[in-house]
Design a protein around this motif. Sequence first.
Motif, PDB file in Angstrom:
ATOM      1  N   ASN A 407       0.903  -0.968  -0.088  1.00 50.46           N
ATOM      2  CA  ASN A 407       0.166   0.214   0.014  1.00 50.46           C
ATOM      3  C   ASN A 407       0.865   1.270   0.042  1.00 50.46           C
ATOM      4  N   ILE A 409      -0.178   4.077   0.412  1.00 49.41           N
ATOM      5  CA  ILE A 409      -0.555   5.128   1.246  1.00 49.41           C
ATOM      6  C   ILE A 409      -0.254   5.031   2.656  1.00 49.41           C
ATOM      7  N   ASN A 413       1.844  10.535   4.108  1.00 48.58           N
ATOM      8  CA  ASN A 413       1.337  11.339   2.877  1.00 48.58           C
ATOM      9  C   ASN A 413      -0.381  11.020   2.867  1.00 48.58           C
ATOM     10  N   ALA A 414      -1.118  10.630   3.846  1.00 51.14           N
ATOM     11  CA  ALA A 414      -2.337  10.365   3.676  1.00 51.14           C
ATOM     12  C   ALA A 414      -3.203  11.600   3.164  1.00 51.14           C
ATOM     13  N   ASN A 417      -3.284  13.533  -1.084  1.00 53.99           N
ATOM     14  CA  ASN A 417      -4.095  13.382  -2.323  1.00 53.99           C
ATOM     15  C   ASN A 417      -3.370  12.931  -3.559  1.00 53.99           C
ATOM     16  N   CYS A 418      -2.170  12.084  -3.518  1.00 55.30           N
ATOM     17  CA  CYS A 418      -1.324  11.583  -4.502  1.00 55.30           C
ATOM     18  C   CYS A 418      -2.174  10.777  -5.566  1.00 55.30           C
ATOM     19  N   ARG A 420      -1.934   7.694  -8.263  1.00 56.95           N
ATOM     20  CA  ARG A 420      -1.226   6.328  -8.224  1.00 56.95           C
ATOM     21  C   ARG A 420      -0.867   6.616 -10.005  1.00 56.95           C
ATOM     22  N   TYR A 439       4.095  10.953  -2.723  1.00 56.00           N
ATOM     23  CA  TYR A 439       4.227   9.858  -1.929  1.00 56.00           C
ATOM     24  C   TYR A 439       5.198  10.108  -0.862  1.00 56.00           C
TER      25      TYR A 439
END
Length: 636
Positions: A407, A409, A413-414, A417-418, A420, A439
Amino acid sequence: MKGCKGIENPAFVASSPDSPRRLCPSPSSVEVSVLSTNPLREGSQPQEPQEPQKSPEPPLSSVTPPGSQERSGPESLSEYEEGPCGWGNFQPQCLQCCNTPQGFLFHYCLLALTQDTCLTAKNKTTCTASSSSLFYYLYVFILGQLLLGTGGTPLYTLGTAFIDDSVPTHKSSLYIGIGYSMSILGPAVGYVLGGQLLTMYIDADLGQSIDITEDDPRWLGAWWIGFLMSWLFAWSLIIPFACFPKHLPGTAEIQDGKASQIHQSNSLQHTDGNFGQSFKDFPAALKNLMRNTVFMCLVLSTCSEALVTTGFATFLPKFIENQFGLSSSSAAILAGTVLIPGAALGQILGGILVSKFKMTCKNIMKFALLMSITALTLTFVFVYANCENEPFAGVSESYNGTGELGNLIAPCNANCNCLRSYYYPICGGNGIQYFSPCYAGCTNSVSKRHPKVYYNCSCIERKTEVTPTPSSFSFEAQAGKCSSQCKNLPVFLGIFFAAIVFTFMAGTPITVSILRCVNQKQRSLALGIQCVLLRLLGTIPGPIIFGITIDSTCILWDINECGIKGACWIYNNIKMAYMLVAISVTCKITTVFFNGLAVFLYKPPPLGTDVPYQNQDSVVTTVSLECDLSKAGNDG
């Protein structure tokens, strides 16, 4: 010519088209001599024959081109009708210097280079609706590829057979090897040319007025220019190709010096001299080739070899990129540096060795078998080349003890709003690689430095606080992958280059073996069947099988803006290496098996009954008659 003892070859005598010529005796008048003596071989001295039976001479046509010869009987010399270089009655003297095997080979190489050149680099694509009307243009491209394949096949069937007709037996492999090597260099030129063309916008008129650049995902390069250039170049070669005669001067004499090496089997149908004149003969000819076990073994060996070579041509850059931590561009350059020169060198070396040692058909097949075994041994280099994956946050390494493996996240870095779908790897100062600056939790960067550097990264554990100033030399992360600790790249490239060379050293000999083991009138059809099966069983499924196998080793997939799983970002390097070894070894063992089976099954014409190349269809009848005579003598 050799068939007419004491008579010079008209192809090398200055004469007008209307000058009279003496004819050879018909095949029926020399039937007994075939049974009792060996035919003249290339380089042998002619012997004084007994006076042959005279046969009436037919009137000579005034339109017979200079250098042509005629024979009576089913094996008439019109089959080897020689002529000058030109277009119809327009035969300028300046073109006659090209009317040689070397001249034809030169144009053969140019056309071979022009064809796989049609390849261009891939454009970047964006998410589009599946209902778009542009989808139907896919069928236009499929039709175009079908036409390319249809137009390109005669070069490697009729063209190869023409070269084999025009040169002595021991030189055929050299000419074919040179021609095939140029077809390998074609893709290299295509990728270089295509890469340059993609820097131009697809609509040249709008290239200066649009706001997007090459780095924008919406950019579309001018891919169509490459096809247009290849089209013009290929059509320009039709003019010089059309000037070559049906047979080059000296072909008849060369054919007289050749001896048949066709595979002898009771299951094969040896046809008469008129076989193949009608389309009705096609089913029988196809059946005859399919029953030629040696021919089928050679074809199947090339299919298994094509499967593995096309697979590596497609995915070797990806293997190098992931195993040794290189960029995609660097990996592609290294792969091309190994594949293209290695394949071209192998084709030429194979042709040179077969030509130099004047190998017979069976020895040529043994040579191909030896090269295949050597290539099989070198294939195990992938076991040696495997490298452990570098630490990757969220995949093989945790975020400073937080988050879960698999994972991307984590608490650090939660709230970022990266995306993927935006893969932009960076290497942290702690030696751990991150999916993207987002990230890694980076908030500041300095873009003037190369590579770009990042600061204030919440996911990267730092020992001291770093103040982001333009003059600062310390940073928390920099753009790009972390340097690989695997140092086997030079050794891997060297051994793999040798494997490619030995693999393609068997390519030209196998093609020559196919030309030798089948009936002379079926050589072009045999090469055509080989091309079809090569694509159906080799070049088409090869990349598909390699792609599925490599995808099975993926541990991190891309999820694009459309929510669709796309390319793989991270692979299990060890598993990938062993999977590629499994595919390669399986294909190589298949190649060795069929090459060995061809050597075992091949039965050349008996030494005491060799006949000239153009009379090879009479071999079985001659052998049978000799056996009957021998049996009668023993009974007496």
